[in-house]
Motif scaffolding. Structure first.
Motif, PDB file in Angstrom:
ATOM      1  N   PRO B  80       0.827  -1.222   0.000  1.00 17.48           N
ATOM      2  CA  PRO B  80       0.000   0.000   0.000  1.00 17.48           C
ATOM      3  C   PRO B  80       0.856   1.265   0.000  1.00 17.48           C
ATOM      4  O   PRO B  80       0.338   2.364  -0.181  1.00 17.48           O
ATOM      5  CB  PRO B  80      -0.807  -0.118   1.295  1.00 17.48           C
ATOM      6  CG  PRO B  80      -0.047  -1.053   2.169  1.00 17.48           C
ATOM      7  CD  PRO B  80       0.742  -1.962   1.263  1.00 17.48           C
ATOM      8  N   ARG B  81       2.164   1.108   0.195  1.00 13.34           N
ATOM      9  CA  ARG B  81       3.087   2.255   0.132  1.00 13.34           C
ATOM     10  C   ARG B  81       3.919   2.207  -1.146  1.00 13.34           C
ATOM     11  O   ARG B  81       4.970   2.855  -1.233  1.00 13.34           O
ATOM     12  CB  ARG B  81       4.031   2.215   1.337  1.00 13.34           C
ATOM     13  CG  ARG B  81       3.273   2.282   2.654  1.00 13.34           C
ATOM     14  CD  ARG B  81       3.884   3.342   3.507  1.00 13.34           C
ATOM     15  NE  ARG B  81       2.976   3.710   4.569  1.00 13.34           N
ATOM     16  CZ  ARG B  81       3.382   4.338   5.671  1.00 13.34           C
ATOM     17  NH1 ARG B  81       4.660   4.632   5.839  1.00 13.34           N
ATOM     18  NH2 ARG B  81       2.506   4.685   6.586  1.00 13.34           N
ATOM     19  N   GLY B  82       3.515   1.382  -2.082  1.00 14.53           N
ATOM     20  CA  GLY B  82       4.266   1.240  -3.334  1.00 14.53           C
ATOM     21  C   GLY B  82       4.038   2.431  -4.248  1.00 14.53           C
ATOM     22  O   GLY B  82       3.287   3.358  -3.915  1.00 14.53           O
ATOM     23  N   PRO B  83       4.689   2.406  -5.402  1.00 10.41           N
ATOM     24  CA  PRO B  83       4.574   3.521  -6.346  1.00 10.41           C
ATOM     25  C   PRO B  83       3.121   3.752  -6.776  1.00 10.41           C
ATOM     26  O   PRO B  83       2.356   2.818  -6.941  1.00 10.41           O
ATOM     27  CB  PRO B  83       5.430   3.078  -7.533  1.00 10.41           C
ATOM     28  CG  PRO B  83       5.621   1.610  -7.367  1.00 10.41           C
ATOM     29  CD  PRO B  83       5.553   1.334  -5.906  1.00 10.41           C
ATOM     30  N   CYS B  84       2.782   5.022  -6.916  1.00  9.94           N
ATOM     31  CA  CYS B  84       1.438   5.421  -7.308  1.00  9.94           C
ATOM     32  C   CYS B  84       1.448   6.008  -8.711  1.00  9.94           C
ATOM     33  O   CYS B  84       2.493   6.418  -9.231  1.00  9.94           O
ATOM     34  CB  CYS B  84       0.911   6.489  -6.349  1.00  9.94           C
ATOM     35  SG  CYS B  84       0.548   5.815  -4.722  1.00  9.94           S
ATOM     36  N   GLY B  85       0.278   6.049  -9.309  1.00 10.18           N
ATOM     37  CA  GLY B  85       0.102   6.710 -10.604  1.00 10.18           C
ATOM     38  C   GLY B  85      -0.593   8.043 -10.394  1.00 10.18           C
ATOM     39  O   GLY B  85      -1.482   8.162  -9.551  1.00 10.18           O
ATOM     40  N   LEU B  86      -0.174   9.042 -11.160  1.00  7.82           N
ATOM     41  CA  LEU B  86      -0.810  10.357 -11.102  1.00  7.82           C
ATOM     42  C   LEU B  86      -1.599  10.559 -12.396  1.00  7.82           C
ATOM     43  O   LEU B  86      -1.016  10.622 -13.479  1.00  7.82           O
ATOM     44  CB  LEU B  86       0.260  11.442 -10.944  1.00  7.82           C
ATOM     45  CG  LEU B  86      -0.206  12.905 -10.998  1.00  7.82           C
ATOM     46  CD1 LEU B  86      -1.267  13.197  -9.942  1.00  7.82           C
ATOM     47  CD2 LEU B  86       0.979  13.853 -10.836  1.00  7.82           C
ATOM     48  N   GLY B  87      -2.907  10.601 -12.263  1.00 12.00           N
ATOM     49  CA  GLY B  87      -3.767  10.833 -13.422  1.00 12.00           C
ATOM     50  C   GLY B  87      -4.159  12.293 -13.493  1.00 12.00           C
ATOM     51  O   GLY B  87      -4.449  12.915 -12.463  1.00 12.00           O
ATOM     52  N   LEU B  88      -4.150  12.837 -14.706  1.00  9.96           N
ATOM     53  CA  LEU B  88      -4.505  14.246 -14.906  1.00  9.96           C
ATOM     54  C   LEU B  88      -5.493  14.341 -16.055  1.00  9.96           C
ATOM     55  O   LEU B  88      -5.449  13.538 -16.987  1.00  9.96           O
ATOM     56  CB  LEU B  88      -3.248  15.059 -15.243  1.00  9.96           C
ATOM     57  CG  LEU B  88      -2.135  15.020 -14.194  1.00  9.96           C
ATOM     58  CD1 LEU B  88      -0.851  15.610 -14.760  1.00  9.96           C
ATOM     59  CD2 LEU B  88      -2.577  15.770 -12.938  1.00  9.96           C
ATOM     60  N   GLU B  89      -6.364  15.338 -15.999  1.00 12.81           N
ATOM     61  CA  GLU B  89      -7.341  15.489 -17.077  1.00 12.81           C
ATOM     62  C   GLU B  89      -7.612  16.956 -17.338  1.00 12.81           C
ATOM     63  O   GLU B  89      -7.828  17.733 -16.406  1.00 12.81           O
ATOM     64  CB  GLU B  89      -8.658  14.784 -16.686  1.00 12.81           C
ATOM     65  CG  GLU B  89      -9.721  14.861 -17.777  1.00 12.81           C
ATOM     66  CD  GLU B  89     -11.036  14.176 -17.391  1.00 12.81           C
ATOM     67  OE1 GLU B  89     -11.160  13.707 -16.240  1.00 12.81           O
ATOM     68  OE2 GLU B  89     -11.937  14.121 -18.255  1.00 12.81           O
ATOM     69  N   ILE B  90      -7.561  17.320 -18.616  1.00 14.74           N
ATOM     70  CA  ILE B  90      -8.023  18.646 -19.034  1.00 14.74           C
ATOM     71  C   ILE B  90      -9.298  18.420 -19.822  1.00 14.74           C
ATOM     72  O   ILE B  90      -9.280  17.712 -20.828  1.00 14.74           O
ATOM     73  CB  ILE B  90      -6.978  19.356 -19.928  1.00 14.74           C
ATOM     74  CG1 ILE B  90      -5.655  19.543 -19.173  1.00 14.74           C
ATOM     75  CG2 ILE B  90      -7.518  20.712 -20.415  1.00 14.74           C
ATOM     76  CD1 ILE B  90      -4.560  20.225 -19.991  1.00 14.74           C
ATOM     77  N   VAL B  99      -4.652  10.346  -7.660  1.00  9.33           N
ATOM     78  CA  VAL B  99      -3.524   9.469  -7.311  1.00  9.33           C
ATOM     79  C   VAL B  99      -4.095   8.093  -6.973  1.00  9.33           C
ATOM     80  O   VAL B  99      -4.980   7.990  -6.114  1.00  9.33           O
ATOM     81  CB  VAL B  99      -2.737  10.023  -6.112  1.00  9.33           C
ATOM     82  CG1 VAL B  99      -1.630   9.061  -5.688  1.00  9.33           C
ATOM     83  CG2 VAL B  99      -2.142  11.395  -6.443  1.00  9.33           C
ATOM     84  N   THR B 100      -3.630   7.048  -7.671  1.00  5.35           N
ATOM     85  CA  THR B 100      -4.052   5.687  -7.312  1.00  5.35           C
ATOM     86  C   THR B 100      -2.821   4.888  -6.907  1.00  5.35           C
ATOM     87  O   THR B 100      -1.732   5.096  -7.435  1.00  5.35           O
ATOM     88  CB  THR B 100      -4.752   4.949  -8.466  1.00  5.35           C
ATOM     89  OG1 THR B 100      -3.849   4.830  -9.556  1.00  5.35           O
ATOM     90  CG2 THR B 100      -6.005   5.669  -8.931  1.00  5.35           C
ATOM     91  N   ASP B 101      -3.042   3.959  -5.972  1.00  2.95           N
ATOM     92  CA  ASP B 101      -1.916   3.122  -5.552  1.00  2.95           C
ATOM     93  C   ASP B 101      -1.827   1.869  -6.424  1.00  2.95           C
ATOM     94  O   ASP B 101      -2.568   1.720  -7.395  1.00  2.95           O
ATOM     95  CB  ASP B 101      -2.018   2.803  -4.047  1.00  2.95           C
ATOM     96  CG  ASP B 101      -3.234   1.959  -3.708  1.00  2.95           C
ATOM     97  OD1 ASP B 101      -3.809   1.321  -4.616  1.00  2.95           O
ATOM     98  OD2 ASP B 101      -3.609   1.929  -2.518  1.00  2.95           O
ATOM     99  N   LEU B 102      -0.906   0.970  -6.059  1.00  2.00           N
ATOM    100  CA  LEU B 102      -0.641  -0.207  -6.886  1.00  2.00           C
ATOM    101  C   LEU B 102      -1.872  -1.077  -7.105  1.00  2.00           C
ATOM    102  O   LEU B 102      -1.991  -1.750  -8.123  1.00  2.00           O
ATOM    103  CB  LEU B 102       0.446  -1.072  -6.228  1.00  2.00           C
ATOM    104  CG  LEU B 102       1.897  -0.678  -6.483  1.00  2.00           C
ATOM    105  CD1 LEU B 102       2.811  -1.647  -5.760  1.00  2.00           C
ATOM    106  CD2 LEU B 102       2.216  -0.669  -7.982  1.00  2.00           C
ATOM    107  N   SER B 103      -2.787  -1.064  -6.132  1.00  7.24           N
ATOM    108  CA  SER B 103      -3.993  -1.886  -6.286  1.00  7.24           C
ATOM    109  C   SER B 103      -5.049  -1.173  -7.120  1.00  7.24           C
ATOM    110  O   SER B 103      -6.115  -1.726  -7.366  1.00  7.24           O
ATOM    111  CB  SER B 103      -4.572  -2.220  -4.905  1.00  7.24           C
ATOM    112  OG  SER B 103      -5.151  -1.057  -4.346  1.00  7.24           O
ATOM    113  N   GLY B 104      -4.758   0.066  -7.532  1.00 11.08           N
ATOM    114  CA  GLY B 104      -5.721   0.827  -8.321  1.00 11.08           C
ATOM    115  C   GLY B 104      -6.663   1.661  -7.460  1.00 11.08           C
ATOM    116  O   GLY B 104      -7.515   2.390  -7.974  1.00 11.08           O
ATOM    117  N   THR B 105      -6.515   1.552  -6.140  1.00 11.40           N
ATOM    118  CA  THR B 105      -7.371   2.310  -5.231  1.00 11.40           C
ATOM    119  C   THR B 105      -7.058   3.805  -5.315  1.00 11.40           C
ATOM    120  O   THR B 105      -5.891   4.187  -5.351  1.00 11.40           O
ATOM    121  CB  THR B 105      -7.145   1.830  -3.780  1.00 11.40           C
ATOM    122  OG1 THR B 105      -7.352   0.419  -3.757  1.00 11.40           O
ATOM    123  CG2 THR B 105      -8.078   2.516  -2.805  1.00 11.40           C
ATOM    124  N   VAL B 106      -8.112   4.625  -5.353  1.00 10.17           N
ATOM    125  CA  VAL B 106      -7.923   6.073  -5.405  1.00 10.17           C
ATOM    126  C   VAL B 106      -7.502   6.546  -4.020  1.00 10.17           C
ATOM    127  O   VAL B 106      -8.218   6.343  -3.039  1.00 10.17           O
ATOM    128  CB  VAL B 106      -9.219   6.780  -5.849  1.00 10.17           C
ATOM    129  CG1 VAL B 106      -9.050   8.295  -5.772  1.00 10.17           C
ATOM    130  CG2 VAL B 106      -9.589   6.357  -7.267  1.00 10.17           C
TER     131      VAL B 106
END
Lengths: 404, 404
Positions: B80-90, B99-106
């Motif tokens: 749960p402390r692993g690398p996260c993804g940063l999603g952005l939208e215009i 920001v979602t974590d490795l499990s895809g949780t927001v």
């Protein structure tokens, strides 16, 4: 991704890598060339090449003198006596068989004109098995081993896990839920939609280029209208193997009733019988299909018959509208006109290009190429044979395992 | 296929295999479970797991007593402390970050309602970078490292080799040929069409199943009409990244003029402004887009307004005709209604299903599922964040290489 890479599959991967590198080279390669191109060590390449030569997939050419010091290098090439593919086709008015060697070259071809309509499926399958035996006999006489067979049918096919399949429906053959076994005598047999196999034939018809991964849609107007979709150099079959049912894209939701039950399908505008009907020509046979109908269309168009020119233009417009939908969805680079659309290309290309230019949203950045099939009418049966070769080249270890 | 497998890439492959096995398991797995599931030896699995734990991708849970003899096994799970993804939208009327974590949780989400129409592209990019910095700050405070960012835009994107890209056109933002850099500060940044990212979000929204490789088309009615195509569990981008331009499939070749220049595009029948127009509602803003227009449609439909119910039925019919074309071509199992089509699904599903039943040639063998998006309006920005995670899970070695 789902299976571990171990030493065994490492060898399988690298055998395929070496074979593919030789297969896609425009000139014979030395072992050192292969090592340089693949990043494998020369020792590894030599072991793999020895296995491929022993298994009859590669052959060594006579050494040619080369620039620089050292021994002249032996060139490697695909073996002309290597495993062949047997392509088979059942179509409305003919059966066909074709043998291609590892390079995709046609070594033998038979076409038998027999009407298949309303012939029971087991009879048609028995007749094509007979043709296959004839073709295999010729191959054996030339010392060409056959790796497997692929059967093209003009219908919806669901492949089974073991290689056989069910032809759910082939409307122009009158087939419904016909099971095709996974073996033809001793040979593994795969059954596949005709347009899919023709698209595969088209894929291999061009100059081999190891870096190319073309994306195109091959549309076939032979019987009804089908298509084969090649994405990134691979045939796209769909979730059940039913992809590419292009003839039933809607052109006009309130248009004429199609035999599929819907209204306004592309086949009702660009099918061979629709073109004849639109030109006011009485249909020569119930489906308006077959060479007679196509000949009639070509002769009238060549003579400048205004009704036929108008009918072809309308067919090209409808074809272009449907192709624009395919290009908007799939972002393919090219459209290949196959089957009866190939000889009619002189009249179809312009209206098709006009619709693509208007309706493809990215037309301003990237033009979609429209071209007739390179292989012509035999695209399907040659594609079927080459699909077998494609598997051998992709999985040479499987072939080697069958060798004594 | 084109690169040799050597010891180095062997490790990369097997790291991904082990990580994926843990990620897609419904329960924590022991090292022995992973070995049994992957076919790798227990020693190999242990070495790989140690690397994945050290790199912060996996964590070891407290041992739980188990049946049978031997030491209780330690369970493995995504960290749960692993690398996260940063999603952005215009988008037209808002900016978003997620920001979602490795499990895809927001783990964190920000939406800022600001009209982006006619705002110069550099200003919009600067504003989204600011939002990204805010989101990153929150992540840092929670000790969540960020692996990369993905930016969703409602337009045609051509990705560059280095990760940046060009937005050729985003009609509702007024963008033309806008370059997006490959970096957002220190973070790698990828730019992608919004419907593609929403489709990826949808792909990961279901119950994880390591054997599943679903094929579906996600259609989004938010601004214009776009789609993301998932084939065999992978996003299909097309030859240039322009696949899924669903809004410009032709419904009626002689229909109303579309802003793209063609006639009778789907957007002219099922776009939000087209629905309002067909129902006789004056457009609330020039594009008829945005939440106000959608609210209006929903309220009128809920109140049983006959004009709106008729307009929604006509929109659903047009959508169904276009979806039938996609299903005939692509043989996908399911259609997902996203964007503004999700809240309108109660009125759209029936006419869509009717057209699919009539026009999909294989409808008799296999029903196409039609369902609203599981994620709802935030599908795009969540999908963007998850696309980064997807890359980390597919290529864990690349992440490990960045760790001290």
């Amino acid at each position: 991704m789902d299976s571990p890479v171990r030493q065994h599959s490492l060898r399988e991967h690298n055998l395929a890598l070496v074979l593919r590198r030789v297969a896609t080279s425009a000139r014979p390669l030395s072992r050192a060339d292969v090592a340089a191109a693949t990043g494998l060590t020369r020792a590894t390449v030599s072991t793999l090449v020895d296995d491929l030569v022993a298994g009859g997939l590669l052959c060594e050419l006579d050494p040619v003198p080369r620039a620089g010091v050292g021994r002249p290098a032996t060139g490697l090439a695909l073996s002309p006596r290597g495993p062949c593919g047997l392509g088979l086709e059942i179509n409305v008015d003919y059966l066909a068989a074709c043998v291609t060697d590892l390079s995709g070259t046609v070594r033998h071809q038979i076409i038998r004109h027999v009407d298949q309509r309303d012939r029971p499926a087991p009879d048609a399958l028995a007749a094509v098995a007979e043709l296959a035996a004839d073709a295999a006999q010729v191959a054996v006489a030339e010392h060409l081993p056959i790796a497997g067979a692929a059967l093209a049918v003009p219908g919806l096919v669901r492949q089974h896990g073991d290689g056989g399949g069910t032809v759910h429906v082939a409307p122009n053959l009158g087939w419904r839920d016909v099971d095709v076994p996974a073996k033809l005598g001793e040979l593994p047999l795969r059954v596949e939609n005709e347009a899919n196999l023709a698209a595969l034939g088209e894929l291999q018809a061009g100059e081999p280029d190891p870096e190319a991964s073309p994306s195109f849609i091959y549309v076939s107007g032979e019987i009804g209208i089908g298509s084969g979709i090649v994405l990134d150099g691979q045939l796209y079959r769909g979730a059940h193997g039913w992809g590419g049912e292009f003839g039933h894209l809607t052109i006009d939701a309130n248009g004429p009733r199609c035999h599929c039950g819907a209204r306004g399908c592309l086949e009702q505008y660009a099918g061979q019988d629709a073109i004849l009907r639109a030109a006011g020509v009485p249909l020569t046979d119930p489906a308006g299909a077959g060479p007679a109908g196509l000949d009639r269309i070509q002769r009238l168009a060549q003579s400048g018959d205004p009704a036929m020119l108008g009918a072809l233009r309308a067919a090209g417009t409808a074809l272009g509208i449907a192709l624009a939908a395919a290009v908007n969805l799939l972002d393919v680079d090219a459209v290949v006109l196959g089957g009866s659309f190939a000889p009619l290309a002189p009249w179809l290309v312009t209206p098709v290009e006009e619709e693509l230019a208007t309706r493809v949203i990215t037309a301003g950045w990237s033009r979609v190429a429209v071209r007739p099939s390179a292989l012509g009418p035999e695209a399907t049966v040659v594609g079927a044979a080459r699909s077998v070769i494609r598997d051998v080249l992709a999985h040479p270890a499987a072939w080697l395992a069958t060798q004594p």
